[in-house]
Design a protein around this motif. Structure first.
Motif, PDB file in Angstrom:
ATOM      1  N   MET A 233     -90.157  18.399 -63.172  1.00 58.24           N
ATOM      2  CA  MET A 233     -90.874  18.513 -61.965  1.00 58.24           C
ATOM      3  C   MET A 233     -91.705  19.935 -61.843  1.00 58.24           C
ATOM      4  O   MET A 233     -92.872  20.056 -61.475  1.00 58.24           O
ATOM      5  CB  MET A 233     -89.883  18.584 -60.635  1.00 58.24           C
ATOM      6  CG  MET A 233     -89.645  17.207 -60.161  1.00 58.24           C
ATOM      7  SD  MET A 233     -88.727  17.117 -58.485  1.00 58.24           S
ATOM      8  CE  MET A 233     -88.512  15.342 -58.573  1.00 58.24           C
ATOM      9  N   TRP A 237     -95.537  20.708 -61.605  1.00 56.90           N
ATOM     10  CA  TRP A 237     -96.023  21.060 -60.641  1.00 56.90           C
ATOM     11  C   TRP A 237     -96.919  22.416 -60.966  1.00 56.90           C
ATOM     12  O   TRP A 237     -98.178  22.538 -60.247  1.00 56.90           O
ATOM     13  CB  TRP A 237     -94.953  21.737 -59.726  1.00 56.90           C
ATOM     14  CG  TRP A 237     -95.340  22.408 -58.243  1.00 56.90           C
ATOM     15  CD1 TRP A 237     -96.115  22.060 -57.456  1.00 56.90           C
ATOM     16  CD2 TRP A 237     -95.165  24.094 -58.141  1.00 56.90           C
ATOM     17  NE1 TRP A 237     -96.257  23.206 -56.307  1.00 56.90           N
ATOM     18  CE2 TRP A 237     -95.726  24.221 -57.049  1.00 56.90           C
ATOM     19  CE3 TRP A 237     -94.559  24.858 -59.031  1.00 56.90           C
ATOM     20  CZ2 TRP A 237     -95.587  25.657 -56.442  1.00 56.90           C
ATOM     21  CZ3 TRP A 237     -94.343  26.169 -58.437  1.00 56.90           C
ATOM     22  CH2 TRP A 237     -95.056  26.588 -56.979  1.00 56.90           C
ATOM     23  N   SER A 240    -100.134  21.161 -62.204  1.00 56.79           N
ATOM     24  CA  SER A 240    -101.059  20.373 -61.316  1.00 56.79           C
ATOM     25  C   SER A 240    -101.673  21.651 -60.294  1.00 56.79           C
ATOM     26  O   SER A 240    -102.773  21.610 -59.772  1.00 56.79           O
ATOM     27  CB  SER A 240    -100.082  19.605 -60.180  1.00 56.79           C
ATOM     28  OG  SER A 240     -99.260  20.336 -59.123  1.00 56.79           O
ATOM     29  N   LYS A 241    -100.825  22.521 -60.099  1.00 58.77           N
ATOM     30  CA  LYS A 241    -101.410  23.846 -59.040  1.00 58.77           C
ATOM     31  C   LYS A 241    -102.153  24.863 -59.949  1.00 58.77           C
ATOM     32  O   LYS A 241    -103.183  25.274 -59.318  1.00 58.77           O
ATOM     33  CB  LYS A 241    -100.157  24.431 -58.394  1.00 58.77           C
ATOM     34  CG  LYS A 241    -100.407  25.570 -57.536  1.00 58.77           C
ATOM     35  CD  LYS A 241     -98.981  26.231 -56.854  1.00 58.77           C
ATOM     36  CE  LYS A 241     -99.399  27.309 -55.867  1.00 58.77           C
ATOM     37  NZ  LYS A 241    -100.156  26.710 -54.814  1.00 58.77           N
ATOM     38  N   LEU A 257     -99.081  15.040 -58.908  1.00 59.73           N
ATOM     39  CA  LEU A 257     -98.375  15.025 -57.674  1.00 59.73           C
ATOM     40  C   LEU A 257     -97.644  13.588 -57.506  1.00 59.73           C
ATOM     41  O   LEU A 257     -96.689  13.656 -57.246  1.00 59.73           O
ATOM     42  CB  LEU A 257     -99.281  15.118 -56.605  1.00 59.73           C
ATOM     43  CG  LEU A 257     -99.848  16.550 -56.468  1.00 59.73           C
ATOM     44  CD1 LEU A 257    -101.048  16.777 -55.057  1.00 59.73           C
ATOM     45  CD2 LEU A 257     -98.748  17.686 -56.159  1.00 59.73           C
ATOM     46  N   ILE A 260     -94.552  13.554 -59.785  1.00 64.60           N
ATOM     47  CA  ILE A 260     -93.492  14.314 -59.150  1.00 64.60           C
ATOM     48  C   ILE A 260     -92.965  13.593 -58.157  1.00 64.60           C
ATOM     49  O   ILE A 260     -91.575  13.421 -58.022  1.00 64.60           O
ATOM     50  CB  ILE A 260     -94.018  15.564 -58.681  1.00 64.60           C
ATOM     51  CG1 ILE A 260     -94.545  16.661 -59.632  1.00 64.60           C
ATOM     52  CG2 ILE A 260     -92.834  16.278 -57.979  1.00 64.60           C
ATOM     53  CD1 ILE A 260     -95.183  17.803 -59.297  1.00 64.60           C
ATOM     54  N   ILE A 278     -90.247  21.373 -54.504  1.00 65.38           N
ATOM     55  CA  ILE A 278     -91.661  21.012 -55.344  1.00 65.38           C
ATOM     56  C   ILE A 278     -91.780  19.340 -54.992  1.00 65.38           C
ATOM     57  O   ILE A 278     -92.925  19.137 -54.472  1.00 65.38           O
ATOM     58  CB  ILE A 278     -91.409  20.873 -56.803  1.00 65.38           C
ATOM     59  CG1 ILE A 278     -91.444  22.543 -57.286  1.00 65.38           C
ATOM     60  CG2 ILE A 278     -92.403  20.249 -57.718  1.00 65.38           C
ATOM     61  CD1 ILE A 278     -91.010  22.692 -58.705  1.00 65.38           C
ATOM     62  N   ARG A 279     -90.704  18.482 -54.946  1.00 63.98           N
ATOM     63  CA  ARG A 279     -90.726  17.375 -54.622  1.00 63.98           C
ATOM     64  C   ARG A 279     -91.350  16.991 -53.080  1.00 63.98           C
ATOM     65  O   ARG A 279     -92.258  16.242 -52.800  1.00 63.98           O
ATOM     66  CB  ARG A 279     -89.450  16.518 -54.614  1.00 63.98           C
ATOM     67  CG  ARG A 279     -89.497  15.211 -54.053  1.00 63.98           C
ATOM     68  CD  ARG A 279     -90.177  14.223 -54.911  1.00 63.98           C
ATOM     69  NE  ARG A 279     -90.065  12.763 -54.423  1.00 63.98           N
ATOM     70  CZ  ARG A 279     -88.825  12.060 -54.837  1.00 63.98           C
ATOM     71  NH1 ARG A 279     -87.949  12.458 -55.597  1.00 63.98           N
ATOM     72  NH2 ARG A 279     -88.892  10.617 -54.193  1.00 63.98           N
ATOM     73  N   ALA A 282     -95.200  17.881 -53.169  1.00 61.99           N
ATOM     74  CA  ALA A 282     -96.024  17.008 -53.700  1.00 61.99           C
ATOM     75  C   ALA A 282     -96.324  15.911 -52.750  1.00 61.99           C
ATOM     76  O   ALA A 282     -97.317  15.222 -52.879  1.00 61.99           O
ATOM     77  CB  ALA A 282     -95.158  16.353 -55.012  1.00 61.99           C
TER      78      ALA A 282
END
Length: 288
Positions: A233, A237, A240-241, A257, A260, A278-279, A282
């Motif tokens: 994850m 993350w 993605s970020k 996302l 995740i 993080i989950r 997301a």
């Protein structure tokens, strides 16, 4: 006089950003004191249960409280010190961007990760042997067992750099990223597979947050990290970020996302509370 306060504030923030004045490095950190008389084994068991369940801010703060007690009772407990650092990261990323509380949490995470490295006497001697010694001056003294501390320090340092410093302060403190790069090179040599090949994602982040970064040039490490450990994850993350969102690729960001969201926390490598946070982020972001 009205113009003086903003100037003084800027100077203060710059000192904080450069790590020169507002907090001590981990190797000069005063030990915690375990307040009250509690059964240490019971505290450890409670902390373990919290680690498996914590997601709300009060739960994360409670986890921090229990870990602080353990580190206070056992100052040489490397695992608990690293977990305490990681718990502060979890608290930090749960705060809105650029808040003082977020920056404070990340500075605590940085200091504790340094403290964990300093449990190695060779590291401690090396960093104290250099005026204003940095992690990059001593990381070569460590072996692979210290990878959790080095990775946590690198993540916390870059989060602080990117999320808590102004654009001006990023320019004046860009050497922080050079310090991180030395630590990541050490990880590549000593522990390349640690925590789902997170060093690759961290290398991608280090490149992405530099001024003038180009998406094409920084994507390779992110992609390699996700390919090597698709159940991570943290890797997803970070990509993605700091890749897709930074470069406004909303389609790819939503794809990560969703990935995740579809993973199970218990099967993802790394610190469980961080994966759970993080989950949660997301899931919230994917809805919008």
């Amino acid at each position: 006089m009205k113009g003086l306060k903003p100037v003084l504030l800027l100077i203060g923030v710059m000192l904080v950003g450069s790590g020169c004045a507002s907090w001590s490095h981990g190797w000069d950190m005063k030990p915690y004191k375990a307040s009250g008389k509690r059964d240490l084994n019971e505290v450890k068991e409670y902390a373990e249960r919290l680690e498996q369940a914590a997601v709300t801010r009060p739960q994360v703060q409670n986890l921090i409280k229990q870990l602080k007690y353990i580190v206070g009772a056992e100052p040489d407990n490397f695992d608990a010190t690293v977990k305490l650092s990681q718990a502060w990261i979890v608290k930090a990323i749960g705060h809105p961007r650029d808040t003082g509380e977020q920056g404070d949490s990340l500075r605590r995470a940085i200091t504790l990760a340094e403290r964990a490295m300093s449990l190695n006497p060779d590291f401690l001697a090396a960093v104290r042997g250099v005026p204003k010694g940095k992690v990059s001056d001593a990381v070569s003294t460590l072996d692979a067992l210290y990878a959790p501390a080095v990775a946590t320090w690198s993540l916390a340092t870059m989060l602080y750099f990117e999320e808590s410093l102004s654009e001006v302060l990023k320019i004046t403190n860009s050497e922080v990223l050079d310090d991180v790069q030395v630590a990541l090179s050490w990880m590549e040599e000593k522990a390349p597979d640690y925590n789902g090949h997170v060093v690759l994602a961290l290398k991608g982040m280090a490149a992405a947050v530099r001024s003038g970064a180009d998406m094409v040039c920084v994507s390779a490490n992110f992609d390699a990290a996700v390919q090597a450990s698709p159940d991570s994850m943290l890797n997803l993350w970070l990509r993605s970020k700091y890749l897709y969102r930074n470069f406004k690729d909303k389609v790819s960001e939503r794809t990560d996302l969703k990935a995740i969201r579809d993973l199970k926390v218990e099967y993802s490598p790394g610190f469980t509370p961080l994966n759970r946070m993080i989950r949660l982020m997301a899931e919230k972001k994917y809805k919008h």
